[in-house]
Design a protein around this motif. Structure first.
Motif, PDB file in Angstrom:
ATOM      1  N   HIS A 124      -1.644  -1.672   6.758  1.00  0.00           N
ATOM      2  CA  HIS A 124      -1.412  -2.106   5.381  1.00  0.00           C
ATOM      3  C   HIS A 124      -2.157  -1.192   4.410  1.00  0.00           C
ATOM      4  O   HIS A 124      -3.166  -0.560   4.776  1.00  0.00           O
ATOM      5  N   PRO A 143       0.649   3.846   0.556  1.00  0.00           N
ATOM      6  CA  PRO A 143       2.013   4.032   1.077  1.00  0.00           C
ATOM      7  C   PRO A 143       2.456   5.496   1.032  1.00  0.00           C
ATOM      8  O   PRO A 143       3.204   5.941   1.924  1.00  0.00           O
ATOM      9  N   SER A 178       2.129   0.355   4.843  1.00  0.00           N
ATOM     10  CA  SER A 178       2.977  -0.606   4.139  1.00  0.00           C
ATOM     11  C   SER A 178       2.273  -1.096   2.875  1.00  0.00           C
ATOM     12  O   SER A 178       1.049  -1.187   2.813  1.00  0.00           O
TER      13      SER A 178
END
Length: 123
Positions: free
Chosen positions: A13, A87, A122
């Protein structure tokens, strides 16, 4: 021949961390330069970080302060510690090693690339 084996990629993440490793094997005499590159989808390959045998390092502006390159000269291994991942760091990461190898009476330069490891961040 000098071969490289990469490891450490994965899915994380945003804000997370990953550590990549790249180990070189073969009849290696010395390795003046080790580095990491990446290729994001639809983009050209770019240099992320590099380090000389003496420990001098350089970084792409986009990763300064977040990524750290290090190396273990005895193990012919280079690492890339990636923190505060974003990201836009999503890419296939490749290590590149430039040095000299010795095989019997032959002594000469080599340049080898790792197989690539996927890093996906992500949002």
């Amino acid at each position: 021949q000098v071969q490289l084996v990469e490891s450490g990629g994965g899915l994380v993440h945003a804000g997370g961390s990953l550590r990549l490793s790249c180990a070189a094997s073969g009849y290696i005499d010395n390795i003046p330069k080790m580095g990491w590159y990446r290729r994001a989808p639809g983009k050209q390959r770019e240099l992320v970080a590099s380090m000389s045998g003496g420990g001098l390092s350089s970084y792409a502006d986009s990763v300064k302060g977040r990524f750290t390159i290090s190396r273990d000269n005895a193990q012919h291994t280079v690492y890339l510690q990636m923190n505060s991942l974003k990201p836009e760091d999503t890419a296939v990461y490749y290590c590149k090693v430039e040095g000299f190898y010795r095989s019997g009476s032959y002594y000469g330069p080599f340049e080898s690339w790792g197989q690539g490891t996927q890093v996906t961040v992500s949002s």
